[in-house]
Design a protein around this motif. Structure first.
Motif, PDB file in Angstrom:
ATOM      1  N   TYR A  46      -4.161   7.167 -12.486  1.00  0.00           N
ATOM      2  CA  TYR A  46      -3.987   8.068 -11.356  1.00  0.00           C
ATOM      3  C   TYR A  46      -4.584   9.462 -11.564  1.00  0.00           C
ATOM      4  O   TYR A  46      -5.243   9.989 -10.658  1.00  0.00           O
ATOM      5  CB  TYR A  46      -2.504   8.196 -10.997  1.00  0.00           C
ATOM      6  CG  TYR A  46      -1.799   6.882 -10.733  1.00  0.00           C
ATOM      7  CD1 TYR A  46      -2.496   5.749 -10.318  1.00  0.00           C
ATOM      8  CD2 TYR A  46      -0.416   6.767 -10.897  1.00  0.00           C
ATOM      9  CE1 TYR A  46      -1.850   4.545 -10.073  1.00  0.00           C
ATOM     10  CE2 TYR A  46       0.246   5.568 -10.654  1.00  0.00           C
ATOM     11  CZ  TYR A  46      -0.466   4.467 -10.249  1.00  0.00           C
ATOM     12  OH  TYR A  46       0.175   3.287 -10.010  1.00  0.00           O
ATOM     13  N   THR A  96      -1.543   6.041 -16.766  1.00  0.00           N
ATOM     14  CA  THR A  96      -2.079   5.385 -15.581  1.00  0.00           C
ATOM     15  C   THR A  96      -3.505   5.873 -15.324  1.00  0.00           C
ATOM     16  O   THR A  96      -3.982   6.822 -15.955  1.00  0.00           O
ATOM     17  CB  THR A  96      -1.224   5.707 -14.342  1.00  0.00           C
ATOM     18  OG1 THR A  96      -1.419   7.095 -13.989  1.00  0.00           O
ATOM     19  CG2 THR A  96       0.253   5.471 -14.612  1.00  0.00           C
ATOM     20  N   SER A 116       3.995   5.617  -5.646  1.00  0.00           N
ATOM     21  CA  SER A 116       3.949   5.582  -7.109  1.00  0.00           C
ATOM     22  C   SER A 116       2.910   6.556  -7.636  1.00  0.00           C
ATOM     23  O   SER A 116       3.154   7.280  -8.610  1.00  0.00           O
ATOM     24  CB  SER A 116       3.638   4.161  -7.584  1.00  0.00           C
ATOM     25  OG  SER A 116       3.552   4.102  -8.986  1.00  0.00           O
ATOM     26  N   SER A 127      -7.512   1.407  -0.443  1.00  0.00           N
ATOM     27  CA  SER A 127      -6.258   2.149  -0.529  1.00  0.00           C
ATOM     28  C   SER A 127      -6.096   3.010   0.715  1.00  0.00           C
ATOM     29  O   SER A 127      -7.080   3.491   1.295  1.00  0.00           O
ATOM     30  CB  SER A 127      -6.246   3.041  -1.774  1.00  0.00           C
ATOM     31  OG  SER A 127      -5.166   3.964  -1.731  1.00  0.00           O
ATOM     32  N   GLN A 137       0.829  -1.206   0.000  1.00  0.00           N
ATOM     33  CA  GLN A 137       0.000   0.000   0.000  1.00  0.00           C
ATOM     34  C   GLN A 137       0.867   1.261   0.000  1.00  0.00           C
ATOM     35  O   GLN A 137       0.585   2.226  -0.718  1.00  0.00           O
ATOM     36  CB  GLN A 137      -0.928   0.009   1.215  1.00  0.00           C
ATOM     37  CG  GLN A 137      -2.088  -0.953   1.118  1.00  0.00           C
ATOM     38  CD  GLN A 137      -3.185  -0.441   0.202  1.00  0.00           C
ATOM     39  OE1 GLN A 137      -3.153   0.675  -0.292  1.00  0.00           O
ATOM     40  NE2 GLN A 137      -4.176  -1.281  -0.050  1.00  0.00           N
ATOM     41  N   ALA A 173      -2.326  -4.383  -4.249  1.00  0.00           N
ATOM     42  CA  ALA A 173      -1.610  -3.127  -4.495  1.00  0.00           C
ATOM     43  C   ALA A 173      -0.332  -3.362  -5.290  1.00  0.00           C
ATOM     44  O   ALA A 173       0.121  -2.472  -6.016  1.00  0.00           O
ATOM     45  CB  ALA A 173      -1.294  -2.424  -3.174  1.00  0.00           C
ATOM     46  N   GLU A 174       0.269  -4.544  -5.179  1.00  0.00           N
ATOM     47  CA  GLU A 174       1.451  -4.860  -5.979  1.00  0.00           C
ATOM     48  C   GLU A 174       1.092  -4.889  -7.459  1.00  0.00           C
ATOM     49  O   GLU A 174       1.805  -4.345  -8.304  1.00  0.00           O
ATOM     50  CB  GLU A 174       2.020  -6.216  -5.549  1.00  0.00           C
ATOM     51  CG  GLU A 174       2.767  -6.212  -4.238  1.00  0.00           C
ATOM     52  CD  GLU A 174       4.169  -5.658  -4.378  1.00  0.00           C
ATOM     53  OE1 GLU A 174       4.747  -5.743  -5.486  1.00  0.00           O
ATOM     54  OE2 GLU A 174       4.688  -5.130  -3.384  1.00  0.00           O
ATOM     55  N   ALA A 211      -1.576  -3.455  -8.898  1.00  0.00           N
ATOM     56  CA  ALA A 211      -2.020  -2.131  -9.335  1.00  0.00           C
ATOM     57  C   ALA A 211      -0.840  -1.198  -9.554  1.00  0.00           C
ATOM     58  O   ALA A 211      -0.807  -0.437 -10.536  1.00  0.00           O
ATOM     59  CB  ALA A 211      -2.977  -1.544  -8.302  1.00  0.00           C
ATOM     60  N   ARG A 212       0.138  -1.242  -8.672  1.00  0.00           N
ATOM     61  CA  ARG A 212       1.300  -0.352  -8.822  1.00  0.00           C
ATOM     62  C   ARG A 212       2.092  -0.693 -10.075  1.00  0.00           C
ATOM     63  O   ARG A 212       2.541   0.198 -10.816  1.00  0.00           O
ATOM     64  CB  ARG A 212       2.205  -0.460  -7.587  1.00  0.00           C
ATOM     65  CG  ARG A 212       3.518   0.298  -7.721  1.00  0.00           C
ATOM     66  CD  ARG A 212       4.274   0.297  -6.412  1.00  0.00           C
ATOM     67  NE  ARG A 212       4.708  -1.016  -5.996  1.00  0.00           N
ATOM     68  CZ  ARG A 212       5.897  -1.543  -6.291  1.00  0.00           C
ATOM     69  NH1 ARG A 212       6.745  -0.870  -7.056  1.00  0.00           N
ATOM     70  NH2 ARG A 212       6.237  -2.742  -5.845  1.00  0.00           N
ATOM     71  N   THR A 272      -6.833  -0.081  -6.589  1.00  0.00           N
ATOM     72  CA  THR A 272      -7.368  -1.220  -5.845  1.00  0.00           C
ATOM     73  C   THR A 272      -8.678  -0.815  -5.167  1.00  0.00           C
ATOM     74  O   THR A 272      -8.992   0.366  -5.039  1.00  0.00           O
ATOM     75  CB  THR A 272      -6.374  -1.679  -4.767  1.00  0.00           C
ATOM     76  OG1 THR A 272      -6.071  -0.565  -3.918  1.00  0.00           O
ATOM     77  CG2 THR A 272      -5.102  -2.190  -5.397  1.00  0.00           C
ATOM     78  N   HIS A 294       2.399   1.747  -3.428  1.00  0.00           N
ATOM     79  CA  HIS A 294       1.399   2.171  -4.401  1.00  0.00           C
ATOM     80  C   HIS A 294       1.115   3.665  -4.258  1.00  0.00           C
ATOM     81  O   HIS A 294       1.054   4.403  -5.255  1.00  0.00           O
ATOM     82  CB  HIS A 294       0.120   1.362  -4.231  1.00  0.00           C
ATOM     83  CG  HIS A 294      -0.929   1.685  -5.247  1.00  0.00           C
ATOM     84  ND1 HIS A 294      -2.154   2.219  -4.910  1.00  0.00           N
ATOM     85  CD2 HIS A 294      -0.935   1.579  -6.601  1.00  0.00           C
ATOM     86  CE1 HIS A 294      -2.870   2.419  -6.006  1.00  0.00           C
ATOM     87  NE2 HIS A 294      -2.152   2.030  -7.044  1.00  0.00           N
TER      88      HIS A 294
END
Length: 520
Positions: free
Chosen positions: A52, A50, A40, A446, A34, A433-434, A436-437, A443, A37
């Motif tokens: 994001y 992404t 990142s 978060s 977490q 989270a691994e 997703a990152r 996820t 992530h």
């Protein structure tokens, strides 16, 4: 004792203490996926490749926890994220004994006991991934040392006061619970530390004036803390009785406080100092440093060295240890909706200060004790190095699943079994989270949901079940419609999705105890 022969031993011990961090491709810390992530996201907040930019926004407000996230994000401009994080953790592991040595020197005591701190750099706080708290511990010891120097180093009081101000602000920006310890520790040091002017100049000013630089060094940190308290407590508290991560009543009301009994805290104290490995082998380095400390205590009683400290000043370090023990035994375990895992975190700090409080013995014995203490770093490196590498072989399933994860995924973590065959903590809990990152996604749960995160959701957070600890409360519709990836661990996916696994979904990859399920 001459500093020259001690430095190679001390340096070798520090290198061995940090070595386990570099022997494993994945570190066994529950919250680490977490954290990485979020870092990142923070680093790539405007990256259109992404998810994001459309989901997250920076949280432009004062909050503890900024320190770790922004420090590693800055390093990430120069290094890959994993490498930047390992450097940060290595600085913490090495910094813990070095900062303790700085405090011991400021107290006028021998610095050799600082090497005993290395096994305590790991343990329960490390296993849970409380990295902000861990990083604040060396800074807190530096604060205490600077405060003492600002009192006793007459020619350079203002310089030490400036260092104190910076270190205290840094502590707050990493973790408020360590700042709370300093709220007790610094007054204790103020009351028990004599200054030269106490004897040379009679009167009230002789006691107040020389202490003003040290007191002034505390002001910026205290002012920042009060500003944060006003902002934090000024926010409305959402009360949901029985809900995870929510207040169950007013902040300090009985229904909002969760306590452990004195007997439970006493029984858990030694365990939480070294509880990473299932086979218990990580206790061996702890037992070793405890044996060295016991030997030092015997020698300090039978062969004591003359102490330049006044009787009251001799109580300074044991007093700090008692304060940390008091926080461990007297505070609640949780203040729901505000802070979690509260009292247990202080066990590490208390043990650290207890080991440092061994009686002072004669220099020839100190050299032998330093050698014995430094030797304890070898079993620490061997035991943890072997355990971390074994965990990395388990966690390699993440690498297989990442390779099967599409770009910009929305990953729901259905982790029915977060356990490891090697580690005692639920280190697979945040595996989603691994994935997703690695692919620039998000996820279902978060840390961006928490008020101390450097990020927030731009709009409504993605739908999920009430707690990441309760995957059995997942219902595919309508919650599942928001996700295109599902990380399932510990249960066969057909038991969760039924006929949908043949119609809408398919297993994209299986590795170890985990499956990656994707939309067709």
């Amino acid at each position: 004792m001459s500093a020259r022969p001690s430095r190679p031993l001390f340096a070798a011990a520090l290198l061995l203490g940090a070595l386990p961090l570099w022997l494993s491709s994945h570190l066994p810390q529950v919250d680490l996926p977490q954290h990485l992530h979020l870092i990142s996201v923070l680093h790539r907040l405007e990256d259109p490749t992404t998810l994001y930019p459309g989901v997250f926004a920076a949280r432009h407000e004062l909050t503890p926890y900024l320190g770790y996230y922004h420090a590693v994000s800055l390093l990430h401009w120069l290094l890959p994220l994993d490498l930047a994080n390992r450097l940060f953790l290595s600085a913490y592991v090495v910094g813990l004994p070095l900062s303790l040595a700085f405090l011991l020197r400021a107290l006028g005591r021998p610095t050799w006991p600082a090497v005993l701190a290395l096994p305590l750099a790991y343990g329960d706080n490390f296993g849970w991934g409380f990295i902000n708290y861990l990083a604040a511990l060396p800074l807190a010891l530096v604060c205490c040392g600077c405060f003492l120097r600002a009192l006793t180093d007459t020619p350079r009081r203002r310089t030490w006061a400036a260092g104190l101000a910076l270190a205290l602000v840094a502590v707050l920006l990493f973790h408020v619970q360590v700042f709370a310890f300093l709220a007790l520790a610094l007054p204790w040091l103020l009351l028990t530390t004599p200054v030269d002017e106490d004897v040379a100049i009679p009167g009230l000013w002789a006691r107040v004036g020389p202490r003003l630089p040290a007191l002034a060094g505390v002001v910026p940190g205290v002012a920042l803390f009060l500003a944060w308290v006003v902002l934090r407590l000024g926010q409305p508290s959402r009360v949901e009785v029985g809900a995870p991560w929510m207040a169950w009543g007013p902040m300090l009301s009985p229904e909002n406080l969760a306590w452990k009994s004195f007997a439970q805290n006493r029984a858990e104290f030694l365990d939480v100092l070294a509880n990473l490995l299932r086979d218990g082998s990580d206790r061996l380095p702890l037992y070793a440093v405890a044996a060295v400390a016991a030997g030092a205590t015997v020698l300090g009683v039978l062969r004591p060295a003359p102490s330049p400290e006044r009787p009251l000043a001799r109580l300074r370090l044991p007093g700090l240890a008692l304060l940390a023990l008091g926080l461990y035994f007297l505070l609640p375990f949780d203040i729901r909706g505000y802070t979690y895992y509260l009292n247990t975190r202080y066990a590490q700090l208390a043990a650290l200060l207890v080991l440092a409080s061994v009686p002072v013995t004669r220099p020839p014995f100190e050299r032998a004790l330093l050698g014995a203490g430094a030797a304890c770093a070898l079993p620490l490196a061997l035991v943890l190095g072997q355990g971390f590498r074994a965990f990395a072989r388990e966690a390699a399933e993440w690498d297989t699943l990442v390779a099967a994860t599409a770009a910009r995924p929305r990953v729901m973590g259905l982790v029915f079994d977060a356990r490891s065959r090697v580690m005692r903590h639920p280190v697979f809990l945040h595996g989603a989270a691994e994935l997703a990152r690695a692919r620039g996604g998000l996820t279902n749960f978060s840390f961006a949901l928490t008020p101390h995160s450097p990020l927030r959701y731009r709009g409504t957070p993605p739908p999920t079940f009430p707690s990441e600890w309760r995957p059995q409360e997942f219902q595919y519709a309508p919650q599942g419609l928001a996700y295109d990836h599902f990380l399932v661990r510990g249960v066969d996916p057909s038991r969760i999705f039924g006929a949908r696994l043949q119609q809408e979904l398919a297993v994209a990859a299986q590795a170890g105890d985990s499956w990656l399920v994707r939309r067709r």
